[in-house]
Design a protein around this motif. Structure first.
Motif, PDB file in Angstrom:
ATOM      1  N   LEU A 169       0.864  -1.182   0.000  1.00  0.00           N
ATOM      2  CA  LEU A 169       0.000   0.000   0.000  1.00  0.00           C
ATOM      3  C   LEU A 169       0.898   1.228   0.000  1.00  0.00           C
ATOM      4  O   LEU A 169       1.518   1.558   1.002  1.00  0.00           O
ATOM      5  CB  LEU A 169      -0.901   0.008   1.243  1.00  0.00           C
TER       6      LEU A 169
ATOM      7  N   CYS B 162       1.320   4.963   0.146  1.00  0.00           N
ATOM      8  CA  CYS B 162       0.490   6.062   0.655  1.00  0.00           C
ATOM      9  C   CYS B 162       1.257   7.380   0.593  1.00  0.00           C
ATOM     10  O   CYS B 162       2.332   7.507   1.197  1.00  0.00           O
ATOM     11  CB  CYS B 162       0.078   5.787   2.095  1.00  0.00           C
TER      12      CYS B 162
ATOM     13  N   TYR C  50      -3.866   2.799  -9.186  1.00  0.00           N
ATOM     14  CA  TYR C  50      -4.530   3.863  -8.439  1.00  0.00           C
ATOM     15  C   TYR C  50      -6.040   3.815  -8.627  1.00  0.00           C
ATOM     16  O   TYR C  50      -6.533   3.441  -9.693  1.00  0.00           O
ATOM     17  CB  TYR C  50      -4.073   5.233  -8.937  1.00  0.00           C
TER      18      TYR C  50
ATOM     19  N   VAL D  13      -9.197  -3.326  -4.850  1.00  0.00           N
ATOM     20  CA  VAL D  13      -8.005  -3.070  -4.037  1.00  0.00           C
ATOM     21  C   VAL D  13      -7.517  -4.363  -3.401  1.00  0.00           C
ATOM     22  O   VAL D  13      -6.328  -4.710  -3.497  1.00  0.00           O
ATOM     23  CB  VAL D  13      -8.295  -2.020  -2.943  1.00  0.00           C
TER      24      VAL D  13
ATOM     25  N   MET E 215      -2.327   5.101  -2.957  1.00  0.00           N
ATOM     26  CA  MET E 215      -3.466   5.815  -2.364  1.00  0.00           C
ATOM     27  C   MET E 215      -3.025   7.147  -1.774  1.00  0.00           C
ATOM     28  O   MET E 215      -1.874   7.304  -1.359  1.00  0.00           O
ATOM     29  CB  MET E 215      -4.127   4.977  -1.276  1.00  0.00           C
TER      30      MET E 215
ATOM     31  N   ILE F 176      -8.045   4.046   4.665  1.00  0.00           N
ATOM     32  CA  ILE F 176      -6.708   3.490   4.477  1.00  0.00           C
ATOM     33  C   ILE F 176      -6.352   2.521   5.595  1.00  0.00           C
ATOM     34  O   ILE F 176      -5.664   1.514   5.376  1.00  0.00           O
ATOM     35  CB  ILE F 176      -5.642   4.618   4.372  1.00  0.00           C
TER      36      ILE F 176
END
Length: 198
Positions: free
Chosen positions: A35, A37, A60, A97, A109, A128
């Motif tokens: 992930l 971020c 994305y 996802v 993300m 998240i």
């Protein structure tokens, strides 16, 4: 093929028109679910981050409106994006996802949800935290620092990946108190902004 071409063009663009400095690229795992971020100061963020991730494709979420035009939708999908309907629960995008992460892919993300130039405690979404907890995928914090005016300095900083854990789940291990989700989301966002101070 289209992704590779787009990646090369993006690299050329950012290298030519900005004083780009990339830090910590060695922190990006070469395989496995991730992930990614990042903060979200401009519309160029997803392109900058994706083109600087070596040898791997970043997927994305993109607003569903962009997929109404078939040709544009084809291009966006080829570049790794998938649609999400904002402002309401979108079960399909959530499943996408988890499917990508289960397949060992990178999902990019922006935990603050919308573009923001500075740290804003009002732009923090608990989603998240759910993705990180339920998937078990490591979180890679990424900071984008700069104003994106032509020929100005832009820093892209990759932090070290880490796993999010919590002991606040119910008996099934699938549900978490909202306060815990907010706490973890804050932790992830704080880890992004902390990179700017190093």
């Amino acid at each position: 093929m289209l992704y590779s071409i787009g990646k090369v063009l993006c690299i050329l663009y950012f290298r030519l028109f900005y004083r780009l400095r990339v830090i910590g690229r060695e922190n990006i795992p070469s395989s496995g679910p991730l992930l990614l971020c990042a903060n979200h100061p401009t519309a160029l963020d997803m392109f900058l981050v994706a083109c600087m991730v070596p040898r791997r494709k970043v997927h994305y979420m993109a607003k569903a409106e962009l997929f109404r035009n078939r040709f544009l939708a084809w291009i966006i999908r080829s570049l790794g994006a998938f649609p999400v309907s904002r402002g309401k629960g979108d079960v399909g995008s959530v499943k996408t996802v988890y499917k990508l992460l289960e397949s060992g892919k990178i999902v990019g993300m922006f935990p603050e949800g919308t573009r923001t130039r500075k740290k804003d405690p009002n732009k923090r979404k608990p989603g998240i935290a759910l993705f990180a907890l339920h998937s078990g995928a490591p979180v890679l914090p990424v900071a984008i620092k700069g104003d994106f005016r032509l020929f100005r300095r832009v820093d892209l900083i990759f932090g070290k990946p880490y796993k999010v854990t919590s002991e606040a789940a119910d008996g099934t291990g699938k549900s978490y108190p909202k306060e815990e989700l907010v706490r973890i989301s804050n932790e992830i966002i704080d880890s992004i902004y902390a990179l700017m101070d190093q």
